[in-house]
Design an enzyme around this catalytic site. Structure first.
Site, PDB file in Angstrom:
ATOM      1  CD  GLU A  34      -1.366  -2.384   1.894  1.00 47.29           C
ATOM      2  OE1 GLU A  34      -0.155  -2.385   2.208  1.00 47.29           O
ATOM      3  OE2 GLU A  34      -2.124  -3.357   2.086  1.00 47.29           O
ATOM      4  CG  ASP A 103      12.679 -12.013  10.302  1.00 47.30           C
ATOM      5  OD1 ASP A 103      11.821 -12.476  11.068  1.00 47.30           O
ATOM      6  OD2 ASP A 103      13.784 -11.583  10.697  1.00 47.30           O
ATOM      7  CG  ASN A 162      -0.569  -7.908  -3.333  1.00 45.93           C
ATOM      8  OD1 ASN A 162       0.050  -8.475  -4.220  1.00 45.93           O
ATOM      9  ND2 ASN A 162      -0.400  -6.644  -3.022  1.00 45.93           N
ATOM     10  CD  GLU A 222       3.337 -10.656 -23.855  1.00 44.90           C
ATOM     11  OE1 GLU A 222       4.182 -10.912 -24.720  1.00 44.90           O
ATOM     12  OE2 GLU A 222       2.410  -9.845 -24.000  1.00 44.90           O
ATOM     13  CG  ASP A 259       2.645  -2.799  -4.665  1.00 42.05           C
ATOM     14  OD1 ASP A 259       1.648  -3.542  -4.599  1.00 42.05           O
ATOM     15  OD2 ASP A 259       3.743  -3.093  -4.161  1.00 42.05           O
TER      16      ASP A 259
END
Lengths: 316, 316, 316, 316, 316, 316
Positions: A34, A103, A162, A222, A259
């Site tokens: 975001e 992580d 997502n 592609e 994004d």
């Protein structure tokens, strides 16, 4: 004012194409789905507030500084306990895929309580809320609260599926996201995610019908290789399927390109220009491939130049 | 064979004296109290096995490679779930102290179950076990099991208090460590920790008496600055207090110098030469200040040269 | 025109205070005793030709480019077979001395035949020849030929003992250098070398008498540490011993500082100003400590400023 | 709200102690006297707006991003024609002073017209205006306008003489600054500048009397070297001379330390605590010496720790 | 002896594909159209003197050192007031074009007075003068003087149009260059510049006729991307149009490739081998694409290898 | 247990595509034909001992550490006199080929005496010996001794021709290798070497017949460029010629790819799966192109993924 709600991770990447195991330094970037979209929208001239929770440490400070430097409003970022989430990135080369080690467990954002953010104050009337499935996985209650507040404020909502398998199961994601999508005005859905989460194989219209979404957009690539690509967009709006012309890209950094696409599409969607929004999104995504790091450091002029096919001569 | 039991952290450090918030790269090192001591002992010619649990990832692989490269035995390192613990280091300059941000919760080592390691097989008869308060904080049961196995194998035990306030409270640490110390043959205790944990303010003899420890060693520094220091050792053995001559050091990297001291002292203690052991420990600590990273990359010749006061002319 | 005759080595140095064994990059410098002096003399406004033999490879090309860039005449550098000599440097910190690993055997210079250089053409009438014991060790016959040509051309000769134990034995060096020194007009001799090679322990006058040398100069350091030093010069000329005021230095790079001293002294000696020559030499050596690499990149103004004690305020 | 008015330069600095002539890379920082002070004040918790004019280019963008990232208000920065001013910095080592080459002529700021900024709108009632002699040299009319607006708004004014000989002559500076100082509430004046510009050799009281300034502050250093220093402050207020305790510093970066001092003093002066303001200023300046770059990246806690003499142990 | 007359700029480039706004370091190169050509000609074995005016500063020193290191004669470079011109380069990736921000106004070269250089002494009889439209824009009178001196010395003249819109208008450039070209023996003209400046759209012959130029050469690229290209040359000589075989290039650095082409063509033109000159030029340009920086660091052997199509196996 | 016998060189490589002559740093790697293969085999799960002789210096230490870190057994590496061999690498770009400058004469390995290694103890019964023509050139007697010991131990032998013209003449190599090959079970021979050394132009069967070798393998590339390639393998086994499917590669580092191929083929050959061995070899070679340095840092999973054609999506 657009409100983007999500987490920023620290990205640690060995230089060049080194593997993590051989690294002696990491290059540092900041990114988050975001946030990346928020930055892209600011570059297109929009006002955006990024809502998040960051640790009360120099690392949280680093995130906040980066956000502020890029002109994204930070007044709804809250500080708190928990760690700074991070990920390690290995840049690949064919036939070795790039790989990411997450992580991010127990991060400051993961500890966000749904009561910590006062959504009715955060989302302005007739504004826009953008959120992705990543945030839905980490803080589902807060996402629900944000959606509710957006609806109450007559704000529009964009949502990017997502799906991240490390965060939740397909079943859990399908259930939670399936409840959220019907509130969306604009959905970003890759074919892969649509199939995985909802068993939808076919056209975008099928998703639109199932969830009663007005507009759907997806970026397609592609991939002949990791260093070159050709991307285009497909959209569904008002019962019509729209395609953009493909753009050839030389790939510097692939992270955050989806994004960037979302930023371009939202930018156009705000003005209710859906076809143009897909073109803007494709151009934004194309440019995002050429810039190191997750964040889209381009100018509006450069986006326009790509949309006009301005060519590759050195700009002096 | 010496057995060192502990965790290795990834150390992320901005170059030079940069602050974390302004960093764009991190320099990567590997370190951990017992591992640092293990490496120092290998450099002095000892055989050492480092026992730990590392994540099943390129980061765990990085740790294992580093351990192996330095000639430390890795056959008792186990792989498992959990993250790679890490810490961020800011190198200071007077009057700004250096600072460390730990991010080690829920690491692979923290998830170690006391049944995962077969201590009677790990510790050889008449061997030596080295462990610190850090490991005692993270895996107290495993430390207890290791101590028990060492006792059963007639192995000697060295213990470094190394109190870390982020890991446990003073009370908890005092209680747990207070039970472990009586089993030690050689204790490393800073004045600070002795006072904090056990309220012992005075001489080392007081600790010795309280816990019935045969030998105690501590490194002292007269920090006039962060870039220069003067260090010496004080020890208590067989009822006598021993002091070493101070050594002037120019400080390249302060982390791991106490562990290098421990390596030198253990090396001497194995041969029952306590006074010499303190001198070796001081020389090792002095050299550790001059080497980037936590690990002590010196040769036996260099240690001898420092002990002889060989001077600073370029060696050609 | 001053003629300096010697070899340039490639210097490979791990960044910061890293050890060679842990390095992943080497910083590259070019240096060589006579070349360093040549560069220093050019900086003081003298014309200097550096005579050498470099390999016919990109590495020889690298050396030649560096020489040319600094305004040293390269017209008597010859190309040939053999490798590029090199050395690895580890920068120390107290109590760890810096150390050098030479790898210079069978270099292009070591393969120089005494007939390859036409010394009578190289050394101009009433010029100056500078050479050190390093070159005497590598190419003794060529040094003898150069000295003979200098004498024939009525050129003055300066010689820096610079004993290197890796190149030859004390006995061999003592014998060869002992024959060369009597031809010198200006001798640079450290106390250490004088004692080692000729068993001379006492004052410079003893060397002067033994070898019938007019002028002797030596730089002395009071090394309290590797990062700070205090240097001064002692000279013997016309039967008098002269001392310069000490200069405090902060040490960036110690290599080549003796050669910088030689440059300053030769510069003064050419004008027969011996006392001032020692002061210039001390200032040059002091500045050489502050510059990364072997070569003395200073301006005449800076040398003058140090000689005047101009202070440490930022020059804007 | 504090208003700081000045220019930001791009600082280009070769790594380590390299000279510009040997550099192959430059490290980039942003700095400017008033901006440095602004950042320091934000770190102490104040709201500050930095007023400037930056070029309409990626370089101006870089400046603005840095300003914003640090929490300084950028709403009164205007974009315009002209270049980005810059300076090259060579970090010295005794006895080689650091040196700066300015390249700031015809910058966007130098082209600022006094009518471009609407000062009555910029300076809030009862606010604070900070400006230095550098800005007075570049845009004297704008500084006069700012001062007038500050007076009209009943805002207090601080002024740092900061004489730069490359910008104007002593006579011109003395004349212009002499007219401005009487409007100041707080003056920063080094002994050097006071003597040079106004022929005042003696105590601060003489300046105070001459210009009818209420408070004067100056930072003093006892430079034994470039890498270590001892600094303290002297102030004059209400007819009294005040001195702070000296602080020992290890020097990472000297640029901007006077501006950090100003930030600390202004912070205290706003609350009318003059003695404490000098202590805060000294602590700020001390910390500024330990941080790479011009800008003061410290926390309030760190400033407090220095003021309390908290010591140099690693903060974990 | 070939005389090249022009300016060298400092090139500041963020590493990799970073944007200027996100850079924390700049990589430094030196370049300038005529200097690039001069270096290429030296590599082909020619003697070249580069005539310019550089600032009296470490930056001017840096330029001069670079020139000298590459074997270009620097005896006609004069020092003077004015700044060091520079440019910032962003390396692009499709579809983002590379871009250059010039910062060259008021440079030492721009302040060159036409009386400062003694052209009759600089240009040897029957020599060669090379100059471009960039220098004509900056110092038109000096270019006129150089051309006149060349004509008087019976030297041949090559001219590269190189129109830069930031330096002058199309009208001004068309007028000034239109007067200079008729004196040229060899003209480098891109199709773009020919059309822009003189309205010539068609073949090279049209330019030749209009300006009575004997030989014209132009390099053409079929840019499918920024990282790969295919280049060839077209020439017009003695009434004939000549084409070279295209060469495939992998692009490391595009800057200075046209200047490398000019070097190859001039090299052949000196020997009156026009067809071969175009081939040499194409090979030089191809190699220039593969080398970081503006300057053409190749060997004659490598140029020959490319002209023979020697293949891409590792040379051991 | 597989035994690989050979030398490791230090590889010094300017960053990016810089030329050696312009370099200011070298990136350091360790590599050697047999060592590269050894590392590849360890990655595939085999136990491998690398036999060599390294200098008694920090450089030899660096080699040994690297070997150990990668899990290769170092118990048969001996220390001794002689230098550390090295090579300089320039990474090319079309049409400029990459180039290597060797500097390996008189290395510790070159000084190996055939009596220094106790081959019957080194090679286990029914084990495997791998060696190349490079080692045969440097230490022919030791290779003969190793082959004899292998035969005596009933171990299989693989041999890679790897002709290096700098090490020996075609005639000498043809003679020595011609005697060794008949003892091989598996031969790696490029078409180029086969033709050069033995005049064999045609198919692999001709080599097989001439030298009575059971299996032959060769990797082929269709180099359209230096940055992209397409590779496949051809093998001859049991009278049959086998081909693998080509794999497209994006080239990060070409050095050591043939050795990676050998590792894959040996891995399969040990299990007598020749066809699969060629596929594994091709996958290993393909991956080796994507990793900086000579050594093959991949996982078995990644090799399997390439063999399955797993695609280029980011692995999260």
């Amino acid at each position: 004012m657009i409100v983007a709600f999500g987490e920023a991770l620290l990205r640690l990447c060995p230089p060049g194409h080194q593997r993590v195991e051989q690294a002696t330094t990491f290059e540092i970037e900041i990114g988050g789905a975001e946030l990346n979209t928020a930055v892209g929208l600011v570059r297109l001239g929009r006002e955006v507030s990024w809502v998040s929770r960051v640790p009360d440490s120099p690392l949280g400070q680093m995130v906040r500084q980066r956000v502020r430097s890029l002109g994204v409003d930070d007044s709804h970022i809250i500080n708190g306990s928990g760690r700074q989430g991070l990920y390690y990135l290995e840049q690949g080369a064919a036939p070795r895929a790039s790989s990411i080690i997450y992580d991010r467990a127990d991060s400051a954002m993961a500890r966000l309580k749904s009561t910590e953010l006062d959504w009715p104050k955060i989302i302005p009337p007739h504004g826009w809320l953008h959120v992705t499935g990543i945030t839905a996985a980490i803080c589902p209650d807060s996402v629900r609260a944000a959606i509710a507040a957006a609806k109450a404020a007559d704000a529009r909502i964009s949502f990017d599926l997502n799906y991240r398998s490390k965060l939740w199961s397909v079943e859990e994601a399908g259930r939670v996201l399936g409840e959220m999508i019907p509130f969306c005005d604009l959905l970003f859905a890759s074919e892969n995610d649509a199939k995985l989460l909802f068993g939808i194989q076919g056209s975008l219209s099928e998703i639109a019908e199932r969830f009663q979404v007005k507009s759907i957009a997806t970026m397609r690539r592609e991939s002949q290789s990791l260093w070159r690509d050709r991307i285009h967009a497909t959209g569904w709006h008002d019962g019509k399927t729209i395609q953009t012309e493909p753009i050839e890209v030389e790939v510097v950094d692939r992270i955050g390109t989806g994004d960037a696409f979302a930023a371009g599409v939202i930018h156009g969607a705000i003005d209710d220009e859906f076809e143009r929004s897909l073109q803007t999104g494709t151009a934004m995504a194309a440019l995002a491939h050429t810039i190191p790091g997750d964040l889209l450091l381009v100018t509006k002029d450069e986006v326009d130049a790509v949309m006009k096919g301005a060519g590759l001569r050195i700009r002096r």
